[in-house]
Design a protein around this motif. Structure first.
Motif, PDB file in Angstrom:
ATOM      1  N   ALA A 244     -31.030  -6.849  -0.377  1.00 47.55           N
ATOM      2  CA  ALA A 244     -31.190  -5.905  -1.541  1.00 47.55           C
ATOM      3  C   ALA A 244     -31.860  -6.645  -2.373  1.00 47.55           C
ATOM      4  O   ALA A 244     -31.820  -7.719  -3.198  1.00 47.55           O
ATOM      5  CB  ALA A 244     -29.789  -5.660  -2.114  1.00 47.55           C
ATOM      6  N   PHE A 245     -33.331  -6.134  -2.515  1.00 46.72           N
ATOM      7  CA  PHE A 245     -34.224  -6.660  -3.682  1.00 46.72           C
ATOM      8  C   PHE A 245     -33.805  -5.916  -4.858  1.00 46.72           C
ATOM      9  O   PHE A 245     -33.589  -4.608  -4.923  1.00 46.72           O
ATOM     10  CB  PHE A 245     -35.757  -6.572  -3.161  1.00 46.72           C
ATOM     11  N   PHE A 246     -33.661  -6.514  -5.998  1.00 44.21           N
ATOM     12  CA  PHE A 246     -33.320  -5.940  -7.434  1.00 44.21           C
ATOM     13  C   PHE A 246     -34.116  -6.681  -8.446  1.00 44.21           C
ATOM     14  O   PHE A 246     -34.286  -7.829  -8.594  1.00 44.21           O
ATOM     15  CB  PHE A 246     -31.939  -5.643  -7.488  1.00 44.21           C
ATOM     16  N   ASP A 247     -34.445  -5.726  -9.483  1.00 45.33           N
ATOM     17  CA  ASP A 247     -34.996  -6.273 -10.692  1.00 45.33           C
ATOM     18  C   ASP A 247     -34.318  -5.602 -11.964  1.00 45.33           C
ATOM     19  O   ASP A 247     -34.128  -4.289 -11.942  1.00 45.33           O
ATOM     20  CB  ASP A 247     -36.419  -5.961 -10.901  1.00 45.33           C
TER      21      ASP A 247
ATOM     22  N   GLY B 294     -34.910 -11.215  -5.217  1.00 51.55           N
ATOM     23  CA  GLY B 294     -35.721 -11.035  -6.517  1.00 51.55           C
ATOM     24  C   GLY B 294     -36.775 -11.945  -7.001  1.00 51.55           C
ATOM     25  O   GLY B 294     -36.678 -12.970  -6.275  1.00 51.55           O
ATOM     26  N   TYR B 295     -37.296 -11.715  -8.197  1.00 48.65           N
ATOM     27  CA  TYR B 295     -38.275 -12.672  -8.650  1.00 48.65           C
ATOM     28  C   TYR B 295     -37.458 -13.249  -9.893  1.00 48.65           C
ATOM     29  O   TYR B 295     -37.335 -12.772 -10.928  1.00 48.65           O
ATOM     30  CB  TYR B 295     -39.522 -11.803  -9.051  1.00 48.65           C
ATOM     31  N   ASN B 296     -37.429 -14.404  -9.829  1.00 50.59           N
ATOM     32  CA  ASN B 296     -36.612 -15.429 -10.949  1.00 50.59           C
ATOM     33  C   ASN B 296     -35.072 -14.742 -10.910  1.00 50.59           C
ATOM     34  O   ASN B 296     -34.565 -14.721 -11.913  1.00 50.59           O
ATOM     35  CB  ASN B 296     -37.246 -15.301 -12.100  1.00 50.59           C
ATOM     36  N   SER B 297     -34.613 -14.245  -9.610  1.00 51.13           N
ATOM     37  CA  SER B 297     -33.306 -13.685  -9.615  1.00 51.13           C
ATOM     38  C   SER B 297     -32.234 -14.717  -9.882  1.00 51.13           C
ATOM     39  O   SER B 297     -31.085 -14.404 -10.368  1.00 51.13           O
ATOM     40  CB  SER B 297     -33.192 -12.880  -8.542  1.00 51.13           C
TER      41      SER B 297
ATOM     42  N   VAL C 223     -32.277 -14.819  -1.998  1.00 48.99           N
ATOM     43  CA  VAL C 223     -33.774 -15.476  -1.759  1.00 48.99           C
ATOM     44  C   VAL C 223     -34.229 -15.132  -2.950  1.00 48.99           C
ATOM     45  O   VAL C 223     -34.606 -14.063  -3.608  1.00 48.99           O
ATOM     46  CB  VAL C 223     -34.360 -14.510  -0.602  1.00 48.99           C
ATOM     47  N   ASP C 224     -34.961 -16.191  -3.806  1.00 51.91           N
ATOM     48  CA  ASP C 224     -35.828 -16.301  -4.988  1.00 51.91           C
ATOM     49  C   ASP C 224     -37.290 -16.326  -4.570  1.00 51.91           C
ATOM     50  O   ASP C 224     -37.643 -17.336  -4.487  1.00 51.91           O
ATOM     51  CB  ASP C 224     -35.168 -17.224  -6.076  1.00 51.91           C
TER      52      ASP C 224
ATOM     53  N   TYR D 230     -40.978  -7.373  -3.230  1.00 47.48           N
ATOM     54  CA  TYR D 230     -40.706  -7.020  -1.779  1.00 47.48           C
ATOM     55  C   TYR D 230     -42.047  -7.405  -1.065  1.00 47.48           C
ATOM     56  O   TYR D 230     -41.897  -7.853   0.085  1.00 47.48           O
ATOM     57  CB  TYR D 230     -40.221  -5.773  -1.569  1.00 47.48           C
ATOM     58  N   LYS D 231     -43.353  -6.757  -1.395  1.00 49.89           N
ATOM     59  CA  LYS D 231     -44.341  -6.946  -0.813  1.00 49.89           C
ATOM     60  C   LYS D 231     -44.930  -8.448  -0.843  1.00 49.89           C
ATOM     61  O   LYS D 231     -45.732  -8.810   0.068  1.00 49.89           O
ATOM     62  CB  LYS D 231     -45.554  -6.024  -1.434  1.00 49.89           C
TER      63      LYS D 231
END
Length: 317
Positions: A10-13, A92-95, A122-123, A162-163
């Motif tokens: 699950a990618f989340f922002d 995520g990004y900086n998750s 996974v950051d 995600y990309k």
């Protein structure tokens, strides 16, 4: 490229009222759920934070008080969001530093038990910063050869993240990396377990970074006067430090992990106390057995004339 997944990722922002995990609130959350079969599901929720959004924050993500005035609160949405994420690993990004601790705070406030123990994290930013060290917009341009349109909108950012990960896996699939200890490896591979290890650089316990694992996998404080010391070391010499943190302005999840360490410390202390009486009794028994036995007293003898003469000579009578 298709992600090699053992279970959903699950990618989340999040967009929020600010960046203080313990104080600020979520105003928007988007989740892209990548499935092992290659399918993807995206859901977005707007959230009433029950507090004003500072203007400087609204200028960044474009969400103003009037935009979320009639939206449900996080407590109302919490179970739905938790059910949608399910048992997924998280990305995520900086998750690791922001999105995960912020989400956990909201779940705890809503009394939703969102179990983190078996999940991988996974950051994507940590891959990027270690390999290239740029922003999400630059990452998207670099890895996807496109301009990121509508940056800082949660759904646009989460799709971009995600990309970017797919682009990173393609670009670094055979790239060697050397860490600060001089150990060389090829860490960016299509495997969530390996990416979890590579992107969790500082081995956080509470995600806010107040508690971390040391090289011996012991929980240590990562701030203040006790930085680098294990929780057991600190609790044994300054137990009031636990109470100070519990009363302080620390994230709820930090306090939850602190409670776990305090419980372990006290359980071990009680176990040691329980073993002490047995040891003391054993020592007493050994001492009793080794104590020299008194010599048997001689039976009293009847008084005779020689004894009386000796007494007269001694006392002059």
């Amino acid at each position: 490229m298709k992600l090699n997944l053992k279970r959903p990722l699950a990618f989340f922002d999040l967009e929020a009222t600010g960046i203080n995990v313990g104080v600020d609130r979520i105003v928007e959350i988007a989740v892209l759920k990548a499935m092992p079969d290659g399918t993807e599901v995206v859901k977005t929720w707007r959230v009433n934070p029950e507090m004003p959004i500072p203007l400087q924050t609204s200028l960044i993500h474009g969400i103003y008080d009037e935009d979320i005035a009639n939206e449900p609160t996080f407590k109302t949405l919490a179970k739905e969001i938790a059910d949608f994420i399910g048992n997924s690993d998280l990305a995520g990004y900086n998750s690791n530093k922001f999105d995960i601790p912020m989400l956990l705070e909201e779940f705890l406030r809503a009394d939703v038990d969102f179990d983190m123990n078996e999940r991988k994290f996974v950051d994507v930013q940590n891959i990027f910063h270690q390999m290239e060290q740029r922003t999400l917009k630059a990452a998207y341009k670099f890895y996807c050869q496109e301009d990121l349109i509508n940056a800082h909108a949660a759904e646009a950012d989460v799709i971009a993240t995600y990309k970017v990960l797919l682009g990173q896996l393609e670009m670094y699939k055979e790239t060697e990396f050397e860490d600060k200890q001089g150990v060389k490896s090829i860490p960016v591979v299509n495997d969530v377990d390996a990416l979890h290890v590579f992107t969790n650089i500082h081995k956080p316990v509470d995600f806010a970074g107040r508690l971390v694992f040391n090289d011996a996998n012991e929980v240590c404080f990562n701030f203040g006067k006790h930085k680098g010391k294990t929780t057991a070391q600190v609790f044994s010499v300054e137990p009031s430090y636990y109470a100070w943190m519990k009363q302080g302005d620390f994230p709820l999840y930090t306090k939850k992990k602190l409670d776990e360490e305090w419980a372990k410390f006290n359980a071990k202390k009680n176990e040691n106390r329980a073993n002490k009486p047995k040891q003391a009794a054993s020592n007493q028994k050994t001492q009793y057995q080794s104590k020299p036995q008194p010599k048997p007293e001689k039976p009293a003898q009847p008084i005779n004339n020689d004894m009386l003469e000796q007494l007269k000579m001694k006392f002059g009578k």
